[in-house]
Design an enzyme around this catalytic site. Sequence first.
Site: not given
Ligand SMILES: CN1CCC[C@H](Cn2ccc3ccc(-c4n[nH]c(N)c4C#N)cc32)C1
Length: 247
Positions: A116, A158, A173
Amino acid sequence: MRIDVISIFPEYFAPLDVSLIGKARERGILDIRLHQLRDWAHDVHHTVDDTPYGGGPGMVMKPGPWGEAIDAVLATDPAAQPRIIVPTPSGVPFTQKLAMEYASEPWLLFTPARYEGIDSRVMAEYGSRVRVDEVGIGDYVLAGGEVAVLVMVEAVGRLLPGVLGNANSAVDDSFAPGAMENLLEGPVYTKPPEWRGHEVPEILLSGHHGKVARWRRDEALRRTAKNRPELLAALDPEGLDKQDRQI
Ligand SMILES: CN1CCC[C@H](Cn2ccc3ccc(-c4n[nH]c(N)c4C#N)cc32)C1
């Protein structure tokens, strides 16, 4: 540019050994260093997570290993400070503008979490000393930050001088400042001139560079209006000429 990445899955970054980023590393344009977070978790199981205070689902990454790992990376060059980038769905959007900003930095440190996320005290600890950015790559939830680091490293790498050949200049781009800012790229074509009854637009075979440029801008405006109308709304009306307005 130096890039450090601390992760429990350093193997996630094997793609950074191939293609243009891999070549940039071979040529010394990019110095990417990967670190296994568990090396700083000293119990017999190298534990990096624990239950969340206040209850709730999932686990939270412990501050201890992250603090020791970041300290160890910072200690490799005490005279310099990296910009710390924390991938998170709760972060500011990663954009081409932010990629360009990061491309001007000499040293980036990415801290992709799992579970988390990281105990919030870790970035509070470093935020008083170095620039810490919480950044997300889109409005969806991944299982961890490693994929986001791959996205950001490629988008930033890049842009570095010498990484793209002139033929693939990042200047044209989508989203790059200038004529194409806030416009999506239009369709592209190559040989043969006719394929399964589909012909290449005649204008592209004309050799008339001015007309080709005009056609490409019209197609970019059409695609932007169709797929990302909100970007058109952000276009500076002063930047639109008479023909633009007819699209
Ligand atoms: C249910 N939980 C909620 C909090 C996040 C948990 C999963 N998680 C743990 C570390 C982590 C880092 C990034 C991302 C992430 N998700 N979407 C994006 N655009 C990201 C980006 N950059 C997700 C992540 C799941």
